[in-house]
Write an enzyme that holds these catalytic residues in place. Structure first.
Site, PDB file in Angstrom:
ATOM      1  N   ASP A  78      35.762  11.611  13.784  1.00  0.00           N
ATOM      2  CA  ASP A  78      36.745  11.886  12.733  1.00  0.00           C
ATOM      3  C   ASP A  78      36.187  11.586  11.340  1.00  0.00           C
ATOM      4  O   ASP A  78      36.795  10.851  10.551  1.00  0.00           O
ATOM      5  CB  ASP A  78      38.016  11.060  12.953  1.00  0.00           C
ATOM      6  N   GLU A 247      46.655  18.144  13.896  1.00  0.00           N
ATOM      7  CA  GLU A 247      46.525  16.726  13.563  1.00  0.00           C
ATOM      8  C   GLU A 247      45.368  16.554  12.585  1.00  0.00           C
ATOM      9  O   GLU A 247      44.837  17.534  12.055  1.00  0.00           O
ATOM     10  CB  GLU A 247      46.282  15.910  14.838  1.00  0.00           C
TER      11      GLU A 247
END
Length: 575
Positions: A78, A247
């Site tokens: 991420d 997301e």
């Protein structure tokens, strides 16, 4: 009064590239010389880059002005990145590992070094005094605003925390809980031109019961408190045909649009989407801007839009590679009709696909990579090392015998037959698709039930090392399977009467099969058990390192002492 953003700057490529006013990048572009624009001082680099040795396990810089992907073949999941002045900065998820929130720097988006971590200990501290696999620090967001670095990070069981620093290397402020709530994840702030400040975030279905929606909330400009209670859903994935698991958003403003870069479709097989609107509250149009296409790079998504000093745009993202974790790729990015296209042209117009090699964004810098090997010569552990839980005093020493690491034996009853239950496992990320680890260890003061050695820690793991039983020391090879939240250990005695000092070696191949070997003289190595297929951890890749555990208390100190931890490629050059 909220801090004022600088005025928009001249368009660098009017036909393709929007003028960006996002807080994370607007001050960076102030270095462009123009009337009324004042440049900012570039923070000094936290670390100097040492030349990358020829034996380094992964080299992204090809040495001819090009790079290959991934630029980081390590589990920097991420990733989020920014540019301040001429230097690039990145952070990533760190989950239950301590210290957390890695701090990476680069002069060119290709050659990265690890400066340290922003989070020395996870909070709340008591909750992370033992391993909490899969919990902790999820997808963070890194920004430069009002003369400071900011990291917004979520804990899916606590809410959104904020930490700041004047210098990237720190010190960073103690994390402050900005938004409490279970299942609130993936925060991304935006300081708008009118002085208003916002926080956009996603939801974890495992905690909140919902996902696939992005919620916008107002906060004060100092990110000290929220200004509304419930917020507003501005992107609902169910309203876009074929979309699910939206997301990991990153929020930007450019050329009169609000842009939300967000992955969709899931971690392993998803794609990168971009949503845009003239109004911050929507409605938002959606477009797929990068997917796997005809490449072997599965699920390319979730990362950061970064501009280089020459005005060209780039996108950093991850690819899930199972046991290797979520590795980081770098893609060129261009603009078409007000939409970004990421990577090389793909099979569908307007949708890019990952590049394997490309010209470096900034030329003139040599190869570099995060540290891996360690001679334990310094007063502190290298930045590559992390624990499986918040460390406690007395876990290790680098000063009792300078030039050596001592891991003191920890008695952890729940780790009997399951090493992974211990917090005192010292590990680092797997650094390449193929690599080798060499170390020399000595077991001192061991009593029955002690075991210590070299481990590949994952949901299905393996280790080789020394075990004390019946007053004798044996060299054992232990595997733990099948894959699952708690596997079962099976040990095989490799050498029934082993000396207290042995040389240990581990090699991982392209398919994440791990083979161990040992030597008594450091020259002739013999296999220690069969090759074993390690797996990923809980939301992370497999990790390699050392441990020392015991079954019962003792009256004198006992420990594993390591002379070095050498990580190298099994062969020199790309593979």
């Amino acid at each position: 009064m909220p801090p004022q953003l600088p005025a928009q700057l001249p368009v660098l490529s009017p036909e393709h590239r929007p003028v960006r006013t996002r807080a994370a990048a607007a001050v960076m572009l102030a270095l462009v010389a123009s009337a009324g624009c004042r440049g900012i001082a570039e923070p000094a680099p936290a670390t100097a880059s040492a030349p990358l040795p020829a034996s380094a396990p992964w080299r992204a810089d090809l040495g001819d002005g090009r790079y290959r992907n991934p630029v980081l073949h390590a589990d920097y999941s991420d990733p989020d990145a920014i540019r301040v002045g001429a230097r690039f900065y990145m952070t990533a998820s760190s989950f239950n590992n301590a210290p957390g929130l890695p701090l990476l720097e680069s002069p060119d988006l290709v050659n990265w070094t690890l400066a340290g971590h922003a989070l020395p200990r996870l909070v709340p501290a008591a909750a992370f005094d033992r391993p909490q696999y899969g919990k902790g620090v999820w997808a963070p967001c890194l920004r430069w605003h009002d003369g400071r670095f900011w990291i917004f990070y979520p804990d899916p069981d606590q809410g959104v925390y904020v930490t700041t620093a004047e210098r990237f290397a720190g010190p960073w402020t103690a994390p402050r809980l900005l938004l409490a709530g279970r299942g609130i994840i993936d925060p991304t702030p935006l300081w708008d031109d009118d002085g208003n400040a916002y926080l956009l975030h996603a939801w974890a279905k495992s905690r909140a019961g919902i996902n696939n929606v992005l919620t916008l909330r107002r906060m004060d400009a100092g990110a000290t408190r929220m200004l509304d209670d419930a917020g507003q859903v501005i992107i609902d994935g169910t309203r876009y045909p074929g979309y699910h698991t939206v997301e990991g958003p990153k929020f930007y403003k450019a050329n009169g649009y609000y842009y939300v870069f967000a992955p969709a479709g899931g971690v392993e097989m998803g794609w990168q989407a971009v949503f845009r609107s003239r109004s911050i509250a929507g409605p938002y149009e959606a477009r797929r801007v990068m997917d796997q296409g005809d490449t072997p790079v599965n699920g390319p998504h979730q990362g950061a839009w970064v501009d280089a000093p020459d005005g060209k745009d780039w996108f950093l993202h991850f690819q899930d590679k199972g046991a290797y974790g979520r590795v980081v790729h770098l893609q060129p990015m261009r603009w078409q009709d007000g939409w970004p296209v990421i990577g090389a042209p793909g099979r569908t117009p307007g949708v890019g696909e990952p590049v394997a090699t490309y010209a470096k964004p900034v030329q003139g810098f040599g190869p570099a990579a995060p540290a891996t090997s360690d001679t334990f010569a310094g007063p502190q552990l290298g930045p590559q090392w992390q624990w499986a839980a918040n460390p406690a005093p007395g876990w290790y020493s680098l000063t009792d015998d300078p030039g050596h690491l001592r891991l003191f034996t920890q008695v952890v009853p729940e780790a009997d037959g399951y090493v992974r239950a211990a917090g005192a496992i010292l590990t680092q990320k797997t650094p390449a698709s193929r690599f080798a680890v060499d170390t020399r260890v000595r077991l001192h003061g061991a009593v029955d039930g002690d075991r210590a050695g070299l481990i590949v820690n994952a949901m299905q793991y393996a280790w080789v090392g020394l075990r004390r039983s019946g007053g004798r020391t044996a060299l054992v090879h232990t595997v733990c399977g099948p894959f699952g939240p708690r596997c079962r250990e099976e040990s095989t005695v490799v050498l029934a009467d082993a000396p207290d000092t042995v040389y240990l070696r581990m090699a991982m191949n392209e398919n994440a099969f791990v083979g161990f070997s040992y030597s008594l003289d450091g020259r002739t190595f013999k296999p220690a058990g069969d090759a074993f297929p390690v797996t990923r951890g809980t939301w992370v890749g497999a990790q390699v390192g050392l441990f020392s555990l015991g079954a019962r208390a003792r009256t004198q100190a006992s420990y594993l002492e390591a002379d070095y931890f050498n990580v190298s490629a099994p062969s020199v050059g790309p593979y």
